[in-house]
Design an enzyme around this catalytic site. Structure first.
Site, PDB file in Angstrom:
ATOM      1  CB  CYS A   1      18.099   8.209 -10.765  1.00  0.00           C
ATOM      2  SG  CYS A   1      17.912   6.426 -11.189  1.00  0.00           S
ATOM      3  CG  HIS A  33      21.766   9.442 -13.397  1.00  0.00           C
ATOM      4  ND1 HIS A  33      22.019   9.721 -12.208  1.00  0.00           N
ATOM      5  CD2 HIS A  33      21.290   8.125 -13.521  1.00  0.00           C
ATOM      6  CE1 HIS A  33      21.562   8.657 -11.422  1.00  0.00           C
ATOM      7  NE2 HIS A  33      21.085   7.740 -12.190  1.00  0.00           N
ATOM      8  CD  GLU A  84      23.751  12.844 -12.068  1.00  0.00           C
ATOM      9  OE1 GLU A  84      23.657  11.618 -11.355  1.00  0.00           O
ATOM     10  OE2 GLU A  84      22.860  13.149 -12.829  1.00  0.00           O
TER      11      GLU A  84
END
Length: 242
Positions: free
Chosen positions: A87, A171, A173
Site C-alpha cells: 500500500c 494488503h 499481510e
C-alpha cells in the site's frame, strides 16, 4: 546473513502474516518505526531486503522520514536489495521508480477480488484471481519498465513487479487481530465513508477465517517468491586488528 529490514508506520498495520513467513524461513529481522522517530538508514547494503508497510500518511506529505525512506529505496534499487511494499510502501517504491501517486476520487476500503495478470500468475501459485484487503486513498501509476501483476474493479494498478522488487496496492499481510485493531482505529472513517467502495466494519470483519485462509494462499506464494531473491549468504566477519 543480513537481516530483513521492516519499516512499520502504524500500530494496526504491522507485518502480520508476512512476519510469520519470514520467521518460517529462519530470517533475521530488524523492525523500525519511522513515524515514532526511528531514523530510516540511508544504506541498504546492511540488509538482505527491505519491507515497507502501510501508513495513514500520503507519500506526498512533506515529512523528513518519508523523504528519507525514498533515499533508502533508491539505494536498495542501486544495490539490488529486494524491496517489498504494501500500500503506502508500494506507493513509496513506485514513486522512487519514477511513477506518480495520485489521490483517488473515492477511498477504497474493504475486501476485493483482484485479477492476476498472465505474466504474474507464477507469483501467486498459478491463481487467476485472489482476495485482498484494501484501505487506501491514493494509488500509484505504473512505474516505467515495471510489469503489472494485479488489477481490480476499483483500480487498474493493484500490483507491480520490477525485477525482484514487488509493490502491492493492497494488503495480503493482514491478520484477524490486526484487522480488528485497524477497524477500531478507523471506525469514524468507516461510519462516514459509506458508498460503493467502502465496506462497513461489520462487513469487513465477517467470515474472517475463510477470507484469511484465501488471502494466505496467495500471500504465502508471493512472499516465498520474494524471499527467494534475498541474499542469504553469511556475512563475513571483519578481521580483527592485530
Amino acid at each position: 546473513m543480513r537481516p530483513v529490514l521492516i519499516l512499520q508506520h502504524e500500530p494496526a498495520q504491522g507485518p502480520g502474516f508476512l512476519l510469520q513467513c519470514l520467521r518460517e524461513h529462519g530470517l533475521p529481522l530488524e523492525l523500525l518505526r519511522p513515524d515514532l522517530g526511528d531514523r530510516p538508514p540511508a544504506y541498504a547494503g546492511d540488509f538482505s531486503g527491505v519491507v515497507l508497510l502501510g501508513s495513514d500518511h500520503s507519500v506526498r506529505d512533506r515529512l523528513p522520514w518519508i523523504d528519507r525512506e525514498r533515499l533508502l529505496l533508491a539505494n536498495a534499487l542501486r544495490l539490488g536489495r529486494p524491496v517489498l511494499g504494501h500500500c503506502f510502501g508500494a506507493q513509496q517504491l513506485a514513486r522512487t521508480l519514477g511513477a506518480t501517486v495520485n489521490r483517488n476520487p473515492r477511498p477504497d476500503i474493504g475486501w476485493r477480488e483482484l485479477w492476476v495478470t498472465p505474466a504474474a500468475r507464477h507469483l501467486f501459485d498459478g491463481q487467476e484471481r485472489l482476495l485482498s484487503f484494501n484501505w487506501h486513498h491514493d494509488s500509484f501509476q505504473m512505474p516505467p519498465g515495471a510489469t503489472r501483476t494485479l488489477f481490480g474493479l476499483h483500480g487498474l494498478n493493484k500490483g507491480f513487479a520490477f525485477g525482484p522488487h514487488l509493490g502491492l496496492q493492497s494488503h495480503l499481510e493482514v491478520t484477524d487481530e490486526g484487522l480488528r485493531q485497524w477497524c477500531a482505529h478507523g471506525r469514524a472513517e468507516l461510519a462516514t465513508g459509506q458508498g460503493p467502495t467502502v465496506q462497513s466494519e461489520q462487513d469487513i470483519l465477517s467470515d474472517l477465517p475463510e477470507r484469511l485462509a484465501r488471502v494466505r494462499r496467495a500471500a504465502r506464494a508471493l512472499y516465498h517468491h520474494w524471499i527467494g531473491h534475498l541474499d542469504r549468504r553469511p556475512v563475513a566477519a571483519r578481521p580483527r586488528a592485530a
